[in-house]
Design an enzyme around this catalytic site. Structure first.
Site, PDB file in Angstrom:
ATOM      1  N   GLU A 147      36.420  50.542  37.559  1.00  0.00           N
ATOM      2  CA  GLU A 147      37.497  51.365  38.557  1.00  0.00           C
ATOM      3  C   GLU A 147      37.960  52.450  37.466  1.00  0.00           C
ATOM      4  O   GLU A 147      38.586  51.985  36.394  1.00  0.00           O
ATOM      5  CB  GLU A 147      38.576  50.421  38.725  1.00  0.00           C
ATOM      6  CG  GLU A 147      38.253  49.417  40.047  1.00  0.00           C
ATOM      7  CD  GLU A 147      39.357  48.792  40.521  1.00  0.00           C
ATOM      8  OE1 GLU A 147      40.429  49.382  40.552  1.00  0.00           O
ATOM      9  OE2 GLU A 147      39.032  47.420  40.907  1.00  0.00           O
ATOM     10  N   GLU A 199      40.517  42.300  37.730  1.00  0.00           N
ATOM     11  CA  GLU A 199      41.969  42.311  37.311  1.00  0.00           C
ATOM     12  C   GLU A 199      42.694  40.879  37.124  1.00  0.00           C
ATOM     13  O   GLU A 199      43.957  40.842  37.822  1.00  0.00           O
ATOM     14  CB  GLU A 199      42.840  43.274  38.147  1.00  0.00           C
ATOM     15  CG  GLU A 199      42.106  44.626  38.189  1.00  0.00           C
ATOM     16  CD  GLU A 199      43.137  45.705  38.697  1.00  0.00           C
ATOM     17  OE1 GLU A 199      44.213  45.538  39.291  1.00  0.00           O
ATOM     18  OE2 GLU A 199      42.581  46.771  38.739  1.00  0.00           O
TER      19      GLU A 199
END
Length: 508
Positions: free
Chosen positions: A309, A178
């Site tokens: 994810e 991220e």
């Protein structure tokens, strides 16, 4: 009189498609809440049965669903984790503050050696997430050397001094996490430069060959994917992309509410139920969007797509630390997983790996621990019932009669899902009825086979999609034999209960 089918489709057994990699059924373990400590790790002195400090019942449960890979140490935690703090004698390892998750102290007792021992117990491929956000290129290089290099190099010697002479085999290595957010608040262009650099120094040592995964964007950020693809290619329709990194990831979560008020895990209305399933179904469109961008630059599909994810994200359970992300897991969550698997199979030619978040005690987990007791969640059972798809060839399911739909959250939701695959002479069919109030009939015309018999059939359902398992009621939502299948001369008729998931095996 039999009710009209909610879906009629043809399955051509003799026209198998791409392989559904077992790694699409991967898992995720972050230093977050009670996932590592009290989940996987209890310590060697614990009264709970353990194998070198690793909780034995967790290992047994995960082996039963053939867990193919495990991602660690994060997540956001990965980008503040310095691997050297987690090796050597445990009582000498420095402590750190887990600023992302609960602002608690981390003692680093679970580090590289403990994680690799866990993967060996699980017979699962390790997926290491490297620290690009706050780490250095040298850290990346040294960690890969420590893990995978034999001989007498500096990191190999250090590993031997810490009790492991032989190198480990590591297949998956994540370059960042991220980076648009907790991994550094970078732009796509800023990160793409760092990704090239870190991937260069995450070297292959000996016979170990890394599958490097560059951290991608959030949900439908196709621009991020395009920027990373441009780093590997010389332009559109490149016949030979660079091998600098082998895959690009993205993340996608499901909730019924807003980011600030995601909704309750167990107390939800029928409208919230359908909103959740509608948002889950978006994953297929998002996958298609990333695939389209990648296809434009890499038509041969050399570069893989990774969803490392995914899962439901609800408001935390009342009375728990808000930074620990502990939530219950209902039949609704299991059906969200079924929707994702259907989309994964549809994109198996580009999607190479996926990781549900997370494995124990956090978000949409497989397992919940309560002292000595271990709770298998409804989501765990959907994973168990889908093992037949692991490394099987996808079979096309071609509708000849439009399936039922339900309007929710501004879109039409397909209320029935069907996936089929073949491996070693067995056809696996999984089907879900998302309608929480009505049963559904599916008719599948199986062509190109030699007949066969039903060799196994299970159904996961309950009276209410809010039902879930607890320490006091371990099997409230658990698979039972499925009696609603009729196989007659190439026609398979499935009578699915409301809010259910069915798994069936046929000898081909």
């Amino acid at each position: 009189m039999n009710p009209a089918p909610a879906l009629t489709a043809v399955v051509d057994i003799d026209v198998p498609g791409p392989t559904i990699s077992r790694h699409l059924y991967g898992h995720f373990a972050e230093h977050l809440g009670r996932c590592i400590y009290d989940g996987f790790w209890v310590g060697e002195d614990s009264e709970i049965e353990n194998i070198g400090g690793i909780r034995a019942d967790v290992v047994e449960a995960l082996r039963s669903i053939a867990i193919p890979n495990l991602r660690w140490p994060g997540g956001c935690f990965a980008d503040e984790y310095h691997w050297t703090d987690g090796v050597g004698p445990r009582d000498e390892r420095p402590r750190m503050v887990n600023t992302h998750w609960g602002d608690v102290e981390e003692n680093n007792h679970f580090g590289t050696h403990e994680f690799m021992a866990l993967c060996e117990l699980l017979d699962a491929e390790p997926y290491i997430s490297g620290n690009v956000g706050s780490g250095t290129v040298k850290e990346t290089s040294d960690w890969v050397e420590y893990l995978t290099r034999a001989g007498d190099s500096p990191m190999a010697r250090r590993r031997a001094e810490n009790g492991r002479r032989e190198p480990w085999s590591v297949k998956f290595f994540g370059v960042g996490n991220e980076p648009w957010g907790c991994g550094g608040n970078l732009t796509a262009q800023q990160f793409s430069t760092l990704a090239r650099q870190h991937a260069t120094y995450a070297r292959n040592h000996g016979e170990n060959s890394l599958y490097r995964i560059a951290a991608g964007g959030s949900e439908d950020d196709y621009v991020w994917t395009e920027v990373l693809m441009k780093q590997l290619t010389r332009g559109l329709q490149d016949p030979s992309p660079s091998d600098l990194y082998q895959a690009i990831s993205f993340h996608c979560y499901t909730m019924s509410g807003s980011w600030m008020d995601k909704g309750s895990a167990t107390e939800f209305s029928e409208e919230e139920y359908w909103t959740t399933l509608a948002r889950a179904e978006r994953v297929g469109e998002i996958l298609a969007g990333h695939v389209a961008v990648m296809d434009a630059y890499d038509p041969a599909k050399k570069v893989g797509l990774v969803l490392d994810e995914w899962g439901t994200w609800w408001n935390v359970e009342p009375g728990t630390n808000p930074g620990f992300l502990h939530q219950q897991n209902t039949l609704r969550d299991a059906l969200v997983a079924a929707v994702h698997f259907d989309a994964f199979h549809a994109h198996a030619d580009r999607l190479r790996l996926a990781n549900i978040a997370q494995t124990v005690n956090v978000l949409q987990s497989m397992l919940l621990t309560d002292g000595r007791r271990l709770i298998l969640t409804p989501t765990y059972h959907v994973f168990a019932m889908s093992v037949g798809h692991h490394d099987a060839r996808r079979l096309p399911v071609n509708p000849v009669r439009a399936g039922a739909v339900h309007e929710a959250d501004g879109r039409e939701v397909s209320t029935v899902k069907v996936s089929a695959s073949t491996k070693d002479g067995t056809v696996t069919i999984t089907a879900a009825n998302l309608d929480p109030t009505s049963s559904a009939v599916i008719e599948l015309h199986l062509r190109g086979g030699d007949g066969g018999v039903i060799t196994g059939a299970q159904v996961l359902t309950s009276a209410d999609p809010r039902d879930h398992n607890t320490a006091e009621d371990l099997d409230r939502v658990a698979p039972v034999p499925f009696e609603g299948a009729v196989w007659d001369g190439g026609l398979l008729r499935l009578d699915l209960p409301a809010a259910s998931f069915v798994s069936l095996q046929l000898s081909a």
